[in-house]
Design an enzyme around this catalytic site. Structure first.
Site, mmCIF file in Angstrom:
data_model
loop_
_atom_site.group_PDB
_atom_site.id
_atom_site.type_symbol
_atom_site.label_atom_id
_atom_site.label_comp_id
_atom_site.label_asym_id
_atom_site.label_seq_id
_atom_site.Cartn_x
_atom_site.Cartn_y
_atom_site.Cartn_z
ATOM 1 N N LYS A 80 17.840 -38.055 -5.889
ATOM 2 C CA LYS A 80 16.772 -37.054 -6.205
ATOM 3 C C LYS A 80 16.178 -37.580 -7.442
ATOM 4 O O LYS A 80 16.318 -37.925 -8.597
ATOM 5 C CB LYS A 80 17.536 -35.810 -6.248
ATOM 6 N N GLY A 179 13.014 -17.372 9.135
ATOM 7 C CA GLY A 179 12.336 -18.255 9.390
ATOM 8 C C GLY A 179 11.954 -18.560 10.877
ATOM 9 O O GLY A 179 13.038 -18.323 11.651
ATOM 10 N N GLY A 181 10.360 -22.317 11.137
ATOM 11 C CA GLY A 181 9.929 -22.668 10.635
ATOM 12 C C GLY A 181 10.061 -23.938 11.367
ATOM 13 O O GLY A 181 10.781 -23.825 12.836
ATOM 14 N N VAL A 183 12.557 -25.954 11.485
ATOM 15 C CA VAL A 183 14.000 -26.125 11.208
ATOM 16 C C VAL A 183 14.461 -24.873 13.403
ATOM 17 O O VAL A 183 15.306 -25.331 13.439
ATOM 18 C CB VAL A 183 14.986 -26.074 11.046
ATOM 19 N N ALA A 184 13.701 -23.487 12.227
ATOM 20 C CA ALA A 184 14.224 -22.602 13.296
ATOM 21 C C ALA A 184 13.937 -22.883 15.133
ATOM 22 O O ALA A 184 14.431 -22.119 15.743
ATOM 23 C CB ALA A 184 13.599 -21.637 12.416
HETATM 24 P P1 NAD Z 1 9.372 -24.809 7.350
HETATM 25 O O1 NAD Z 1 8.831 -25.004 5.494
HETATM 26 O O2 NAD Z 1 9.103 -25.573 8.166
HETATM 27 O O3 NAD Z 1 9.256 -23.375 7.545
HETATM 28 C C1 NAD Z 1 10.038 -22.273 6.769
HETATM 29 C C2 NAD Z 1 10.016 -20.745 7.228
HETATM 30 O O4 NAD Z 1 10.961 -20.075 6.354
HETATM 31 C C3 NAD Z 1 8.360 -20.546 7.164
HETATM 32 O O5 NAD Z 1 7.888 -20.691 8.722
HETATM 33 C C4 NAD Z 1 8.180 -19.992 5.803
HETATM 34 O O6 NAD Z 1 6.888 -18.756 6.196
HETATM 35 C C5 NAD Z 1 9.246 -18.701 6.354
HETATM 36 N N1 NAD Z 1 10.228 -18.043 4.815
HETATM 37 C C6 NAD Z 1 10.024 -18.163 4.135
HETATM 38 N N2 NAD Z 1 10.693 -16.756 3.280
HETATM 39 C C7 NAD Z 1 10.745 -16.208 4.717
HETATM 40 C C8 NAD Z 1 11.237 -14.881 4.044
HETATM 41 N N3 NAD Z 1 11.909 -14.280 2.697
HETATM 42 N N4 NAD Z 1 11.901 -14.481 5.545
HETATM 43 C C9 NAD Z 1 11.278 -15.046 6.529
HETATM 44 N N5 NAD Z 1 10.756 -15.723 6.574
HETATM 45 C C10 NAD Z 1 10.403 -16.847 5.845
HETATM 46 O O7 NAD Z 1 10.895 -25.185 6.842
HETATM 47 P P2 NAD Z 1 11.844 -25.863 8.261
HETATM 48 O O8 NAD Z 1 11.992 -27.583 7.074
HETATM 49 O O9 NAD Z 1 11.950 -25.296 9.141
HETATM 50 O O10 NAD Z 1 13.474 -25.656 6.537
HETATM 51 C C11 NAD Z 1 14.440 -24.459 5.742
HETATM 52 C C12 NAD Z 1 15.210 -24.829 5.897
HETATM 53 O O11 NAD Z 1 15.895 -25.998 5.994
HETATM 54 C C13 NAD Z 1 14.746 -25.323 4.464
HETATM 55 O O12 NAD Z 1 15.268 -24.481 3.247
HETATM 56 C C14 NAD Z 1 15.133 -26.678 4.006
HETATM 57 O O13 NAD Z 1 15.501 -27.013 2.768
HETATM 58 C C15 NAD Z 1 15.976 -27.107 4.851
HETATM 59 N N6 NAD Z 1 16.400 -28.214 5.583
HETATM 60 C C16 NAD Z 1 15.640 -28.630 6.238
HETATM 61 C C17 NAD Z 1 15.590 -29.631 6.646
HETATM 62 C C18 NAD Z 1 14.807 -30.393 7.032
HETATM 63 O O14 NAD Z 1 14.989 -31.177 8.486
HETATM 64 N N7 NAD Z 1 12.934 -29.785 7.575
HETATM 65 C C19 NAD Z 1 17.148 -30.544 6.404
HETATM 66 C C20 NAD Z 1 17.364 -29.376 6.180
HETATM 67 C C21 NAD Z 1 17.715 -28.634 5.181
#
Ligand code: NAD
Length: 363
Positions: A80, A179, A181, A183-184
């Site tokens: 990293k 969340g 975002g 992934v969700a």
């Molecule tokens: P993202 O930024 O699209 O989504 C995260 C969401 O969480 C945002 O909409 C944000 O507003 C919301 N959020 C923040 N704090 C919050 C809280 N206290 N309560 C409710 N919602 C809250 O990110 P993502 O790409 O969907 O990733 C989500 C998680 O998964 C992160 O921790 C990331 O490190 C992990 N992750 C993502 C991937 C990927 O492929 N995108 C891969 C491995 C791990």
């Protein structure tokens, strides 16, 4: 900070400090372990409070990548990098190209990708100076990893359900998703399709509302995620959300989500979950789809193969949960042990001379 003591304690091979005053580059590349292959991990750009904080973050994140790759059967090591700076103000072509040249000097020992604070455009600047970068746009690029990550999380969640309920069907299960975002969004689509009762929350209410409107999920307030009665809690927002305050409030039987570093203190909070009879599907195991996605770019991207790999997270998770139950250990201990065992065995396998002398030292 006792740098070498820390490196030896955490097991790092190499840490490279990169400085270029003209472009303002201050970067740290941490290579944790290359037993399985080149160290792959994203480059994070962040305004760290101190150089020591930046080094600590690079060390912690690179070690996590080693375990994630090892447990998911990917032939990559863990690395990293961090760039010290404000991603909203300090980015420039010069900075990322200067950084790309440092990555090039490592001759493939480290392969970079996007992370918090960096984007496809930044990767394209890096790509002008080195081919050891993934996550670039265009042909051959792996694109958005979120659907792959979500498929892995969904698969891991189903394995946990099978272990706890005797069936991997999520139909009728109440799932709280923190969340709304990237992934969700994909995860909730799969859950809704299967007939789960999904509750979504986001600190940006409009994101939760949009996701609920398109999937039939119910919106709940961000602070309600820990107390809303449910079967499965799926953290997909931030790290460290399983802690002294939140764990006693949980009503679920399973925690399975995509967020990184969910346990505030790994051992302590994994024990706290077990004491409450809550099955924890280790985060870095079930969110490894994103890594599988960029890893595929190294050998020539193949979307179908990547999706099958992400589905295999079901079996990987089941194996971990079975081992944890058989040995009466924490699920996170089981996944760490599997990762360490694979690294140890592959290091041994690669120690066998195969009679193909190479001036480049390839394995
Ligand atoms: P993202 O930024 O699209 O989504 C995260 C969401 O969480 C945002 O909409 C944000 O507003 C919301 N959020 C923040 N704090 C919050 C809280 N206290 N309560 C409710 N919602 C809250 O990110 P993502 O790409 O969907 O990733 C989500 C998680 O998964 C992160 O921790 C990331 O490190 C992990 N992750 C993502 C991937 C990927 O492929 N995108 C891969 C491995 C791990």
């Amino acid at each position: 900070m006792q740098v070498f003591d820390t490196l030896q304690e955490l097991g790092h091979e190499q840490v490279v400090l990169c400085s270029d005053p003209i472009t303002g580059l201050r970067a740290i590349v941490a290579i944790h372990n290359t037993s399985l292959g080149p160290a792959l991990g994203g480059t994070r750009m962040w305004s760290y409070a101190s150089d020591a904080d930046a080094i600590t973050d690079a060390l912690r994140l690179s070690r996590g990548m080693t375990y994630k790759a090892a447990v998911s059967g990917v032939n990559l090591g863990g690395g990293k990098a961090v760039i010290i700076g404000n991603p909203h103000k300090d980015k420039s072509e010069g900075l990322f190209r200067a950084y790309g040249r440092f990555v090039e000097t490592l001759r493939g020992r480290y392969i970079t990708a996007e992370d918090v604070g960096t984007s496809v455009r930044d990767m394209e600047w890096i790509r002008m100076e080195t081919r050891f970068v993934t996550g670039v746009g265009g042909n051959g690029g792996s694109g958005d990893p979120s659907p792959v990550t979500a498929l892995g999380v969904y698969s891991g969640m189903k394995a946990a359900a099978k272990k706890v309920y005797g069936s991997d069907s999520l139909s009728g299960k109440r799932v709280v998703v923190q969340g709304a975002g990237n992934v969700a969004t994909y995860l909730v689509q799969s859950l809704a399709k299967e007939g789960a009762h999904v509750f979504v929350s986001d600190i940006y209410a409009e994101k939760a509302e949009a996701l609920a409107a398109s999937t039939g999920a119910t919106v709940i307030a961000p602070e309600a995620v820990f107390t809303t009665p449910c079967d499965i809690f799926s953290p997909n927002a931030l790290g460290a959300i399983l802690n002294d305050e939140t764990i006693p409030q949980l009503t679920c039987a399973i925690v399975a989500g995509g967020a990184n570093n969910q346990l505030k203190e790994e051992r302590k909070h994994a024990e706290a979950l077990r004491d409450r009879a809550i099955m924890y599907a280790p985060d870095y195991v079930i969110n490894a789809g994103g890594l599988m996605n960029v890893a595929s770019e190294v050998d020539g991207y193949n979307r179908d193969k990547v999706m099958r790999q992400a589905e295999s997270i079901y079996d990987i998770t089941m194996n971990i949960l079975n081992i944890a139950a058989e040995r009466n250990i924490l699920t996170i201990e089981a996944s760490n042990a599997i990762a360490e065992d694979r690294i140890m065995k592959m290091r041994h396998v690669h120690g066998n001379y195969i009679g193909t002398p190479s001036i480049r030292g390839e394995r």
